[in-house]
Design a protein around this motif. Structure first.
Motif, PDB file in Angstrom:
ATOM      1  N   VAL A  66       0.825  -1.211   0.000  1.00 41.65           N
ATOM      2  CA  VAL A  66       0.000   0.000   0.000  1.00 41.65           C
ATOM      3  C   VAL A  66       0.857   1.258   0.000  1.00 41.65           C
ATOM      4  O   VAL A  66       0.714   2.124  -0.858  1.00 41.65           O
ATOM      5  N   ILE A  70       1.635   4.461  -3.358  1.00 43.40           N
ATOM      6  CA  ILE A  70       1.435   5.914  -3.499  1.00 43.40           C
ATOM      7  C   ILE A  70       2.580   6.526  -4.302  1.00 43.40           C
ATOM      8  O   ILE A  70       2.382   7.422  -5.104  1.00 43.40           O
ATOM      9  N   PHE A 103      -9.491   0.547  -4.983  1.00 45.96           N
ATOM     10  CA  PHE A 103      -8.567   0.790  -3.892  1.00 45.96           C
ATOM     11  C   PHE A 103      -9.302   1.138  -2.591  1.00 45.96           C
ATOM     12  O   PHE A 103      -8.927   0.689  -1.501  1.00 45.96           O
ATOM     13  N   PHE A 104     -10.367   1.919  -2.724  1.00 45.94           N
ATOM     14  CA  PHE A 104     -11.189   2.237  -1.555  1.00 45.94           C
ATOM     15  C   PHE A 104     -11.741   0.977  -0.915  1.00 45.94           C
ATOM     16  O   PHE A 104     -11.710   0.797   0.304  1.00 45.94           O
ATOM     17  N   SER A 107      -8.972  -1.087   0.862  1.00 44.09           N
ATOM     18  CA  SER A 107      -8.442  -0.512   2.096  1.00 44.09           C
ATOM     19  C   SER A 107      -9.491  -0.470   3.197  1.00 44.09           C
ATOM     20  O   SER A 107      -9.201  -0.728   4.364  1.00 44.09           O
ATOM     21  N   THR A 108     -10.717  -0.114   2.824  1.00 37.75           N
ATOM     22  CA  THR A 108     -11.766   0.019   3.831  1.00 37.75           C
ATOM     23  C   THR A 108     -12.076  -1.340   4.458  1.00 37.75           C
ATOM     24  O   THR A 108     -12.146  -1.466   5.686  1.00 37.75           O
TER      25      THR A 108
ATOM     26  N   TRP B  52      -7.317   4.506   8.979  1.00 32.78           N
ATOM     27  CA  TRP B  52      -6.322   5.377   8.335  1.00 32.78           C
ATOM     28  C   TRP B  52      -6.077   5.011   6.879  1.00 32.78           C
ATOM     29  O   TRP B  52      -5.948   5.890   6.025  1.00 32.78           O
ATOM     30  N   ASP B  53      -6.074   3.714   6.600  1.00 33.47           N
ATOM     31  CA  ASP B  53      -5.757   3.292   5.235  1.00 33.47           C
ATOM     32  C   ASP B  53      -6.856   3.731   4.266  1.00 33.47           C
ATOM     33  O   ASP B  53      -6.583   4.313   3.209  1.00 33.47           O
ATOM     34  N   GLY B  54      -8.104   3.475   4.653  1.00 30.14           N
ATOM     35  CA  GLY B  54      -9.223   3.913   3.813  1.00 30.14           C
ATOM     36  C   GLY B  54      -9.254   5.425   3.667  1.00 30.14           C
ATOM     37  O   GLY B  54      -9.593   5.958   2.605  1.00 30.14           O
ATOM     38  N   GLU B  56      -6.657   7.389   3.692  1.00 34.91           N
ATOM     39  CA  GLU B  56      -5.562   7.815   2.832  1.00 34.91           C
ATOM     40  C   GLU B  56      -5.917   7.663   1.352  1.00 34.91           C
ATOM     41  O   GLU B  56      -5.375   8.360   0.500  1.00 34.91           O
TER      42      GLU B  56
END
Lengths: 435, 341
Positions: A66, A70, A103-104, A107-108, B52-54, B56
């Protein structure tokens, strides 16, 4: 070194480092999801322990994927701003779609999964890891569609001094993208399979948690067996696609200097001599072999590197060696997987297999990195094949700033990579919690 | 029209990013201030654990949308701000791994290293975002090719630094209020005391920044042209004032919500003031990057709009679900659970 070379080095370093972590994420997310599904369906605590043990390794691996991802998005703007301006209309939108659609989600729901063991219902919890797995793999699709635009630009028109989107459907159905997607995904699944087998082999050699790691080993084996074969067969078709679309890359992959009108041979041992535009050694040739591999016909013509002016050729030695490394390892892996399959019921009695599997953990990593070198170095001198040169794509920035960021990024990555691999090693070795 | 919609969406994405990751960055910056014991620090980290990851990803999306909707703005912004962006990148990388690595090894030195990683990795982005955006509001020294003229140290001018100070202050308050809502006992009281004492300072910093904005930038022109637009500034100012009252009443979630309105509002205040410019040039306004000279093709903007209209509400929905599901106060009991930081 100039800004161009430093930026290329930085991009190569950042991408290759990122891709140490991505393939395991792609494959292991699915494997962990399958484990947890089995737990939810059967209530068997063994699968819960498997989910937790492999899930822990998954998360440690995931975080570096992750945070280093970026960098890649930033770099298009920081180091390749002329490229970004020229193709942003198409390339940028693919990256933006990737973030919004995948990606959302990834990560979520990973956050929910890590922290939700006692808060979410078992079914909901398992659904979270499935969403992570699906999202990771969808994310890879968008990224590879974007990369395929650089390899085989389609669906665009040149307007207003830049490449603009002409047909979105053409862009997302780019055959090159789907070839790359299947190739990358099956390679990643192979890697995850070998990771499971390798770590399990370590414990099976020590005869600890035998049931746990026999089950784990077999899950990895199934994955490795299926996908290491898929990657070879599909890789062959992918190479034929490369022949059609990027003939100079194919010539570099094979270090073929002269064009052959009626059948290009394939040599098993070749030592390229880039400076003198020839090979110093060509040994064990199969007449028409390359023509057959590239065109399914022993007499088909194949273009050699000398067909292109020097400034249009990719670096030969690096492309050639990487391709050989990838193919070599790629051929070995299904053999290892078949061996594992044959001995699947006598694992603890086959220490040689277990030792080999433990040693084999790095092999798929090397093959995947080598494959990307072929794809990206072999595409040079173009950043977008036939459309924009890498040299024209670099940002108007100062050498010292890029030198600083390259050094700083390398040091940072080396440190974090070492810590991450140490943690993976530590927890892989520690084994699962007792039942 | 499409360009304008995308400009506003672009601003909204940045606002959402600052509002969401703002509390993470605030909590992280406060580790050495409020985290007296290992337990305190663990509780602080666990309050942002699942999020935090979501959060970001809103940054990735804001960056991606800049790239997709205004490629030239993306190219100029990211290459002009090369070194600050690299520092931001290093900081965010260090923040992420610090959160994930800290709890993996039971060792005080190990923890201390990653505590500092989390602190610096949170504080530095807050500062850099402020410096970067203030400089954008004021204008970057861009020539006719969009090339940044001069050293990046030029960014450390008084107004840029004021922007950095503003963002740090906003995120500190946002993080402190987040902790008051998500913790109990001693730690909560310390966070509450900090929020209470910091409120007047925040008012001073916000006021200073608004006054400096009048002096250094042309942001106000849009507002003077259409005074109704001052609502965009009025809302965050009201939120800031009301926040003091809710802190006094110890209505923590309400106060945090007002802090969110404040951050969103101030970001939008800047963005609306910029319109239709994305990156003003301080050399000549003719060299500015605007929505007219930077926008993508109509086709791309339309497709992207459809994607955004479908997926952004969906993302908002499941991220809201995540926040609801994990909105409980973090206690010792949670620190014992699997997966806890």
């Amino acid at each position: 070194m100039d800004v161009l070379m430093l930026s290329r080095l930085q991009f190569a370093m950042a991408t290759m480092f990122h891709f140490i972590f991505v393939p395991l994420t792609l494959g292991l997310s699915i494997l962990v999801a399958i484990m947890e599904t089995k737990y939810v369906r059967t209530g068997d605590e063994l699968y819960k322990r498997m989910t937790k043990f492999w899930g822990k390794l998954f998360v440690i691996n995931f975080v570096l994927g992750v945070v280093t991802g970026i960098t890649l998005e930033f770099q298009f703007g920081t180091n390749w701003s002329r490229y970004s301006e020229y193709v942003g209309d198409i390339f940028g939108s693919l990256l933006a779609i990737e973030a919004t659609t995948a990606f959302f989600l990834e990560s979520t729901f990973l956050g929910a999964w890590i922290f939700g063991w006692h808060i979410l219902s078992p079914k909901m919890h398992a659904a979270c890891i499935w969403l992570v797995a699906i999202a990771s793999n969808v994310s890879a699709l968008w990224i590879l569609i974007a990369n395929a635009f650089m390899q085989n630009p389609v669906g665009y028109v040149l307007r207003n001094g830049r490449a603009e989107l002409d047909n979105f459907f053409t862009v997302i159905t780019n055959p090159f993208a789907w070839q790359q997607y299947i190739h990358t995904l099956s390679a990643a699944f192979t890697l995850a399979g070998f990771f499971l087998m390798g770590v399990s082999a370590y414990h099976l050699l020590k005869k600890q948690h035998v049931e746990f790691f026999t089950k784990s080993f077999r899950m990895g084996m199934v994955f490795a067996l299926i996908f290491s074969i898929v990657v070879v067969i599909q890789g062959h078709h992918h190479a034929q696609e490369v022949t059609r679309i990027q003939p100079a890359k194919l010539a570099a992959m094979e270090s073929l200097w002269e064009s052959h009108e009626d059948g290009a041979p394939m040599y098993l041992f070749v030592v390229p001599d880039e400076k003198n535009e020839r090979n110093t050694i060509e040994f064990l040739g199969i007449p028409g072999g390359l023509s057959f591999l590239a065109h399914n016909s022993f007499s088909a013509p194949v273009q050699g590197l000398k067909d292109w002016p020097q400034e249009d050729r990719p670096p030969v030695l690096m492309t050639f060696l990487s391709f050989r490394a990838m193919v070599g390892i790629g051929t070995l892996l299904p053999i290892l997987a078949i061996w594992a399959y044959l001995r699947r019921n006598q694992l603890t009695n086959t220490p040689w297999l277990l030792k080999t599997m433990l040693m084999a953990i790095p092999l798929p990593y090397l093959a995947i990195e080598a494959g990307w070198i072929v794809a990206e170095v072999g595409r040079q001198p173009w950043i977008v094949y036939g459309l924009m040169r890498t040299a024209d794509a670099v940002s108007p920035i100062v050498t010292s700033e890029v030198a600083f960021s390259l050094v700083a990024l390398t040091v940072l990555y080396a440190l974090l990579g070492a810590v991450d691999i140490y943690l993976l090693y530590k927890f892989a070795k520690k084994g699962p919690v007792e039942a | 029209m499409l360009e304008t919609i995308w400009f506003l969406l672009w601003g909204v994405l940045w606002a959402i990013y600052f509002t969401l990751d703002g509390y993470d960055l605030g909590v992280g910056s406060l580790i050495p201030v409020l985290g007296k014991t290992n337990r305190d620090r663990r509780i602080m980290l666990n309050t942002m654990g699942p999020f935090w990851d979501g959060n970001e990803v809103w940054l990735i999306t804001a960056g991606g949308v800049t790239f997709a909707a205004f490629p030239k703005a993306y190219a100029v912004m990211f290459s002009s701000l090369y070194t600050p962006l690299m520092l931001l990148l290093f900081a965010l990388i260090i923040r992420g791994v610090s959160l994930e690595f800290r709890h993996q090894v039971e060792n005080d030195t190990w923890r201390k290293v990653w505590d500092w990683g989390a602190t610096i990795g949170s504080f530095l982005p807050a500062l850099l975002f402020g410096v970067a955006f203030a400089n954008i509001f004021m204008g970057l020294p861009l020539d006719e090719h969009g090339v940044f003229q001069g050293s990046w140290l030029l960014l450390l001018n008084p107004y840029g630094l004021a922007g950095g100070l503003l963002f740090v202050a906003l995120f500190i308050m946002h993080g402190a209020l987040w902790l008051t809502a998500r913790t109990k006992g001693d730690l909560q009281q310390r966070a509450a005391a900090l929020a209470k004492n910091f409120w007047p300072i925040l008012i001073a910093i916000v006021s200073l920044f608004v006054v400096l904005t009048l002096m250094y930038t042309d942001l106000l022109n849009n507002y003077l042209r259409n005074p109704l637009m001052f609502v965009v500034l009025l809302v965050p100012v009201l939120a800031l004032v009301l926040m003091g009252r809710q802190i006094g009443r110890q209505d923590w979630w309400y106060a945090w919500g007002l802090s969110a309105v404040l951050i969103t509002g101030l970001t939008l205040f800047g963005v609306v003031g910029l319109y239709p410019t994305i990156l003003p040039s301080s050399i000549s306004l003719d060299y500015s990057v605007t929505i007219m000279n930077a926008a993508s093709s109509t086709l791309t903007l339309s497709i992207m709009l459809i994607v955004a209209l479908v997926f952004v509400p969906l993302v908002a929905f499941y991220q809201f679900w995540l926040h609801r599901t994990f909105s409980h106060k973090i206690t010792d009991h949670h620190l014992e659970q699997d997966g806890a930081y």
